[in-house]
Design an enzyme around this catalytic site. Structure first.
Site: not given
Ligand SMILES: Cc1ncc(COP(=O)(O)O)c(C=O)c1O
Length: 388
Positions: A242, A330, A206, A156, A69-70
């Protein structure tokens, strides 16, 4: 037995998905290779792309696989901003809200610090709801200067759902690209990329009981972005490197299950969260349910507790074998107030006293009852041992 109530941080991998993943990892060959091994990897990847596209409501060609996601958020924000500004130097403004995940806020602040971008943050109410009237007025005045709007589908930390269609409708009047971080929302709220009017949307495996380290950026066919990685030109040259065919296959499977089970999941988690909220509010004076009456995801219960710091409370709950969080994973271990609550106008003390409980299909009523049994003493101890 330990109780896991931190589904929003990472949802335990679904056993069916784990089996798919383990089997897929046996596949030999780089999906870009022309021999038959490579071709079977490629076939697996393209099947996964098609399956994920179905779950998301987009064309298969709009799926760009990433490593999470990041990365998807960074690719969308930097990539769309650079592209739009290169096309028209007058478009130098990024609009977002300070309730976003740091995977969105930080690339925006980086663009401000290093690339001269101007940033405008949409105000939010004390329940975490975006002020769309402010956005409408801002765009009426300065829409021609805006390169990009980034607004998350669902928050989140506190679970609030944003009205993405309202945002894209406002943006369309000024020809502005809109990105949405749907990482927390996907699998929990109905999402159809095509109907959303978005240019780009981030998702992550995940968060839907798939593996960690696999994600996707859904990029509308008409949208263009400047890539961040340069190399083999994979994924429409938007994301060189890849491709992780096994991860893509596991993600597509997890996403399909999450979408298929959404109604059942939401009914189950809504009942658990109602029980949690009622239990916490009746047993603990000075507890506040953070999102009030805002429209929100069903599996999220976020509270603040007057007079304590969340790290002490988390420690005590962990000792009682209950895993919860203060908000974004995080930020765990970093003793700083929730930027989301601060953006909602709460004090530093309040923003330091958060507890997020998130549940899933496997969570039982007995687990919620055990949490409610343990919580009052943990709050009392945290208030005396670790006050604000
Ligand atoms: C809203 C939101 N954005 C971004 C992320 C980051 O995603 P990833 O853990 O897959 O890098 C998260 C994960 O906590 C999230 O909840």
């Amino acid at each position: 037995m330990s109780i896991y109530l931190d589904y929003a941080a990472s949802e335990p991998i679904n056993p069916e998905v784990l089996a798919t993943y383990a089997e897929a990892m046996k596949t030999v060959g780089n999906p870009s290779a022309t021999h038959s091994f490579g071709q079977s990897s490629r076939m697996m990847l393209e099947d996964a792309r098609e399956q994920l596209a179905l779950a998301v409501g987009c064309d298969r060609s709009e799926v760009i696989f990433t490593a999470g996601g990041t990365e998807s958020d960074n690719l969308a924000i930097k990539g769309l901003f650079w592209q739009k500004r290169a096309e028209n130097a007058a478009r130098n403004v990024i609009v977002s809200a300070y309730v976003e995940h740091h995977a969105v806020i930080d690339p925006i602040e980086w663009l401000a610090a290093h690339e001269g971008a101007e940033v405008a943050w949409i105000p939010v109410s004390d329940e975490g709801v975006l002020d769309l009237l402010w956005l409408e007025n801002f765009l009426a005045a300065r829409g021609a200067e805006v390169a990009l709007i980034s607004v998350m589908w669902a928050n989140n930390e506190i679970g609030v759902i944003n009205d993405i269609n309202a945002v894209t409708a406002l943006a369309a009047k000024h020809d502005i690209a809109v990105h949405s971080d749907a990482i927390a929302g996907f699998g929990h709220v109905p999402i159809n990329f095509k109907a959303s009017g978005l240019s780009a949307m981030s998702i992550s495996a995940h968060k839907v009981a798939g593996p960690v380290g696999v994600g996707a950026l859904i990029l509308a066919r008409a949208a263009k972005l400047t890539p961040l990685t340069h190399g083999g030109g994979q994924e429409r040259s938007m994301r060189s490197g890849t491709m992780n065919a096994a991860g893509a296959k596991a993600f597509a499977h997890a996403a399909t299950l999450a979408v298929a089970n959404m109604q059942r999941h939401n009914a189950h988690t809504q009942a658990l969260v109602e029980k949690l909220r009622a239990g916490v509010e009746s047993a603990i004076a000075g507890a506040r349910f953070s999102r009030g009456s805002a429209v929100a995801m069903t599996h999220n219960a976020h509270f603040t507790f007057e007079g304590l710091k969340s790290d002490g409370l988390l420690f005590l709950l962990d000792q009682a074998e209950i895993a919860v969080s203060a908000g974004s994973a995080c930020q765990a271990g970093v003793d700083r107030p929730s930027h989301v609550l601060l953006a909602m106008g709460r004090t530093e003390d309040e923003a330091n006293s958060c507890l997020r409980v998130t549940v899933g299909l496997q969570t039982t009523e007995a687990e919620v009852e055990r949490f409610l049994e343990v919580l009052p003493a943990a709050v009392a101890t945290a208030r005396s041992a670790n006050p604000t």
